[in-house]
Design a protein around this motif. Structure first.
Motif, PDB file in Angstrom:
ATOM      1  N   GLU A 184      -1.640 -16.403  -8.432  1.00  0.00           N
ATOM      2  CA  GLU A 184      -0.949 -15.168  -8.045  1.00  0.00           C
ATOM      3  C   GLU A 184      -1.874 -13.960  -8.181  1.00  0.00           C
ATOM      4  O   GLU A 184      -1.927 -13.090  -7.305  1.00  0.00           O
ATOM      5  N   THR A 185      -2.589 -13.886  -9.299  1.00  0.00           N
ATOM      6  CA  THR A 185      -3.486 -12.751  -9.512  1.00  0.00           C
ATOM      7  C   THR A 185      -4.666 -12.788  -8.551  1.00  0.00           C
ATOM      8  O   THR A 185      -5.124 -11.740  -8.084  1.00  0.00           O
ATOM      9  N   GLN A 186      -5.151 -13.986  -8.242  1.00  0.00           N
ATOM     10  CA  GLN A 186      -6.259 -14.090  -7.294  1.00  0.00           C
ATOM     11  C   GLN A 186      -5.837 -13.621  -5.903  1.00  0.00           C
ATOM     12  O   GLN A 186      -6.603 -12.951  -5.201  1.00  0.00           O
ATOM     13  N   ALA A 187      -4.611 -13.955  -5.524  1.00  0.00           N
ATOM     14  CA  ALA A 187      -4.102 -13.512  -4.221  1.00  0.00           C
ATOM     15  C   ALA A 187      -4.030 -11.990  -4.165  1.00  0.00           C
ATOM     16  O   ALA A 187      -4.445 -11.371  -3.170  1.00  0.00           O
ATOM     17  N   LEU A 188      -3.525 -11.377  -5.220  1.00  0.00           N
ATOM     18  CA  LEU A 188      -3.407  -9.918  -5.239  1.00  0.00           C
ATOM     19  C   LEU A 188      -4.776  -9.255  -5.260  1.00  0.00           C
ATOM     20  O   LEU A 188      -5.016  -8.266  -4.551  1.00  0.00           O
ATOM     21  N   VAL A 200      -8.375   1.154   3.901  1.00  0.00           N
ATOM     22  CA  VAL A 200      -6.963   1.509   3.755  1.00  0.00           C
ATOM     23  C   VAL A 200      -6.791   2.401   2.532  1.00  0.00           C
ATOM     24  O   VAL A 200      -7.217   2.054   1.431  1.00  0.00           O
ATOM     25  N   GLU A 201      -6.152   3.538   2.711  1.00  0.00           N
ATOM     26  CA  GLU A 201      -5.970   4.485   1.608  1.00  0.00           C
ATOM     27  C   GLU A 201      -4.609   4.355   0.943  1.00  0.00           C
ATOM     28  O   GLU A 201      -4.477   4.655  -0.245  1.00  0.00           O
ATOM     29  N   ASN A 202      -3.590   3.962   1.696  1.00  0.00           N
ATOM     30  CA  ASN A 202      -2.243   3.815   1.150  1.00  0.00           C
ATOM     31  C   ASN A 202      -1.697   2.445   1.505  1.00  0.00           C
ATOM     32  O   ASN A 202      -1.679   2.071   2.679  1.00  0.00           O
ATOM     33  N   CYS A 203      -1.280   1.706   0.491  1.00  0.00           N
ATOM     34  CA  CYS A 203      -0.780   0.362   0.746  1.00  0.00           C
ATOM     35  C   CYS A 203       0.156  -0.068  -0.374  1.00  0.00           C
ATOM     36  O   CYS A 203      -0.087   0.208  -1.554  1.00  0.00           O
ATOM     37  N   THR A 204       1.239  -0.739   0.009  1.00  0.00           N
ATOM     38  CA  THR A 204       2.147  -1.350  -0.958  1.00  0.00           C
ATOM     39  C   THR A 204       1.922  -2.854  -0.938  1.00  0.00           C
ATOM     40  O   THR A 204       1.986  -3.483   0.126  1.00  0.00           O
ATOM     41  N   PHE A 205       1.643  -3.424  -2.100  1.00  0.00           N
ATOM     42  CA  PHE A 205       1.394  -4.857  -2.228  1.00  0.00           C
ATOM     43  C   PHE A 205       2.635  -5.521  -2.814  1.00  0.00           C
ATOM     44  O   PHE A 205       3.087  -5.159  -3.905  1.00  0.00           O
ATOM     45  N   TYR A 206       3.165  -6.500  -2.109  1.00  0.00           N
ATOM     46  CA  TYR A 206       4.394  -7.170  -2.518  1.00  0.00           C
ATOM     47  C   TYR A 206       4.076  -8.561  -3.068  1.00  0.00           C
ATOM     48  O   TYR A 206       3.324  -9.324  -2.460  1.00  0.00           O
ATOM     49  N   SER A 207       4.686  -8.882  -4.202  1.00  0.00           N
ATOM     50  CA  SER A 207       4.527 -10.200  -4.819  1.00  0.00           C
ATOM     51  C   SER A 207       5.873 -10.684  -5.337  1.00  0.00           C
ATOM     52  O   SER A 207       6.687  -9.883  -5.798  1.00  0.00           O
ATOM     53  N   ASP A 208       6.094 -11.998  -5.260  1.00  0.00           N
ATOM     54  CA  ASP A 208       7.332 -12.551  -5.800  1.00  0.00           C
ATOM     55  C   ASP A 208       7.148 -13.076  -7.223  1.00  0.00           C
ATOM     56  O   ASP A 208       7.988 -13.809  -7.742  1.00  0.00           O
ATOM     57  N   CYS A 209       6.026 -12.687  -7.851  1.00  0.00           N
ATOM     58  CA  CYS A 209       5.760 -13.066  -9.244  1.00  0.00           C
ATOM     59  C   CYS A 209       6.130 -11.904 -10.162  1.00  0.00           C
ATOM     60  O   CYS A 209       5.390 -10.915 -10.255  1.00  0.00           O
ATOM     61  N   GLN A 210       7.268 -12.007 -10.842  1.00  0.00           N
ATOM     62  CA  GLN A 210       7.720 -10.921 -11.710  1.00  0.00           C
ATOM     63  C   GLN A 210       6.741 -10.658 -12.846  1.00  0.00           C
ATOM     64  O   GLN A 210       6.496  -9.505 -13.215  1.00  0.00           O
ATOM     65  N   LEU A 211       6.168 -11.722 -13.414  1.00  0.00           N
ATOM     66  CA  LEU A 211       5.228 -11.552 -14.518  1.00  0.00           C
ATOM     67  C   LEU A 211       4.020 -10.733 -14.083  1.00  0.00           C
ATOM     68  O   LEU A 211       3.549  -9.870 -14.835  1.00  0.00           O
ATOM     69  N   LEU A 212       3.541 -10.971 -12.885  1.00  0.00           N
ATOM     70  CA  LEU A 212       2.385 -10.227 -12.395  1.00  0.00           C
ATOM     71  C   LEU A 212       2.703  -8.744 -12.262  1.00  0.00           C
ATOM     72  O   LEU A 212       1.922  -7.890 -12.706  1.00  0.00           O
ATOM     73  N   ILE A 213       3.832  -8.420 -11.668  1.00  0.00           N
ATOM     74  CA  ILE A 213       4.201  -7.014 -11.476  1.00  0.00           C
ATOM     75  C   ILE A 213       4.418  -6.327 -12.822  1.00  0.00           C
ATOM     76  O   ILE A 213       3.974  -5.199 -13.045  1.00  0.00           O
ATOM     77  N   CYS A 251       2.124  -1.708  -6.447  1.00  0.00           N
ATOM     78  CA  CYS A 251       2.590  -3.097  -6.411  1.00  0.00           C
ATOM     79  C   CYS A 251       4.093  -3.133  -6.665  1.00  0.00           C
ATOM     80  O   CYS A 251       4.588  -2.424  -7.545  1.00  0.00           O
ATOM     81  N   GLN A 252       4.784  -3.962  -5.897  1.00  0.00           N
ATOM     82  CA  GLN A 252       6.233  -4.090  -6.040  1.00  0.00           C
ATOM     83  C   GLN A 252       6.642  -5.554  -6.014  1.00  0.00           C
ATOM     84  O   GLN A 252       5.990  -6.387  -5.374  1.00  0.00           O
ATOM     85  N   TYR A 253       7.736  -5.818  -6.690  1.00  0.00           N
ATOM     86  CA  TYR A 253       8.273  -7.179  -6.704  1.00  0.00           C
ATOM     87  C   TYR A 253       9.242  -7.370  -5.541  1.00  0.00           C
ATOM     88  O   TYR A 253      10.017  -6.472  -5.200  1.00  0.00           O
ATOM     89  N   ILE A 254       9.177  -8.551  -4.917  1.00  0.00           N
ATOM     90  CA  ILE A 254      10.142  -8.949  -3.893  1.00  0.00           C
ATOM     91  C   ILE A 254      10.553 -10.392  -4.175  1.00  0.00           C
ATOM     92  O   ILE A 254       9.898 -11.114  -4.930  1.00  0.00           O
ATOM     93  N   SER A 255      11.623 -10.828  -3.575  1.00  0.00           N
ATOM     94  CA  SER A 255      12.090 -12.193  -3.770  1.00  0.00           C
ATOM     95  C   SER A 255      11.248 -13.157  -2.938  1.00  0.00           C
ATOM     96  O   SER A 255      10.568 -12.758  -1.988  1.00  0.00           O
ATOM     97  N   ARG A 256      11.320 -14.437  -3.277  1.00  0.00           N
ATOM     98  CA  ARG A 256      10.600 -15.458  -2.526  1.00  0.00           C
ATOM     99  C   ARG A 256      11.055 -15.485  -1.068  1.00  0.00           C
ATOM    100  O   ARG A 256      10.263 -15.697  -0.147  1.00  0.00           O
TER     101      ARG A 256
END
Length: 287
Positions: A184-188, A200-213, A251-256
């Motif tokens: 998960e961390t490698q992907a981010l 890119v200057e502005n970007c939101t990164f979405y992950s479904d890993c709550q622990l990572l966020i 970085c934000q959390y999203i569901s699977r």
């Protein structure tokens, strides 16, 4: 059909005609078989070229025919590069060039090409919901599984969009990961580095890993990460540094269920042991 040369310079076949160059030469055969069309051209050895083309014309869709022509053109270019420039092209490189060309043509019309495992192609509008005010959005995911040899393997992937249009995606195979958290961390990390590289200057990164966020929250202490995830710790430190130097990144959390593309790509990287970077919508279905 007139011979181009008496002997094929690539494979030393005694006759090098158009049929041999495009279908029978080992480089061409490998390229066709690796392609989304999955053609096995060894069965074409006794057929005239015109008959081969007419047969394909009847059975392929318009989109597949476009792919067929692009492959034929790049196989020819690879042959010419070998003869006149002494430059040897691998089948995978020839295939990637052909795919890039046909996808660029589709993107000029605002569509993307989607070729599923059944070999049938469909094209459609690129529509991706993004947050208002966010210049770019990126979905990331990691995957871990067990190989038939009972060894753990992993994959990481991200899909980066700018205002609803695909900018870049990447699959990365990870041999023997320490934990799912590491993938998960490698992907981010790969996604943030890619965004930085693309300016890119502005970007939101979405992950479904709550622990990572949660770990990336400013109040968290990275030293709390378990010792078994020391490789993930190194990635987290780099991520934190990049986030500090790029205030437009978050970085934000999203569901699977909301992360289907990155999830599918990460699984493919793991199961196929595949590492690949693309800048246009891939020819295969992303879930």
């Amino acid at each position: 059909m007139q011979n181009i040369r008496s002997v094929c310079k690539i494979c030393e076949a005694p006759v090098e005609d158009v049929l041999h160059v495009l279908f029978q030469c080992p480089h061409a055969r490998a390229t066709w078989f690796m392609s989304p069309l999955g053609l096995r051209t060894e069965s074409l050895t006794e057929k005239p070229l015109l008959e081969v083309l007419l047969q394909l014309w009847k059975h392929l869709t318009n989109t597949q025919l476009a792919m067929f022509m692009s492959l034929g053109w790049h196989i020819w270019k690879a042959r010419c590069s070998y003869i006149f420039q002494d430059k040897q092209c691998q089948p995978s490189s020839t295939l990637n060039d052909a795919i890039s060309l046909i996808q660029q043509c589709h993107f000029k019309n605002g569509t993307w090409l989607n070729l599923g495992s059944d070999g049938k192609a469909n094209s459609g509008e690129v529509r991706v919901q993004t947050d208002e005010g966010a210049q770019c959005c990126c979905w990331v995911d990691g995957s871990v599984g067990v190989t038939p040899a009972s060894q753990q393997s992993g994959g990481a992937a991200y899909v980066l969009y700018k205002q609803g249009t695909l900018m870049r995606y990447e699959l990365e195979y990870i041999a023997k990961p320490n934990s799912p958290f590491q993938t998960e961390t490698q992907a981010l990390l790969s996604a943030i580095l890619a965004a930085q590289q693309l300016g890119v200057e502005n970007c939101t990164f979405y992950s479904d890993c709550q622990l990572l966020i949660k770990t990336l929250e400013p109040t968290r202490n990275f030293r709390n990460i378990q010792a078994a995830d020391w490789q993930a710790y190194q990635s987290l430190v780099r991520i934190a540094q990049l986030l500090l130097t790029h205030p437009g990144y978050c970085c934000q959390y999203i569901s699977r269920e909301e992360n289907t593309q990155a999830h599918w790509l990460a699984n493919r990287a793991r199961t196929d042991r595949l590492s690949y970077v693309g800048f246009t919508m891939p020819m295969f279905s992303m879930g």
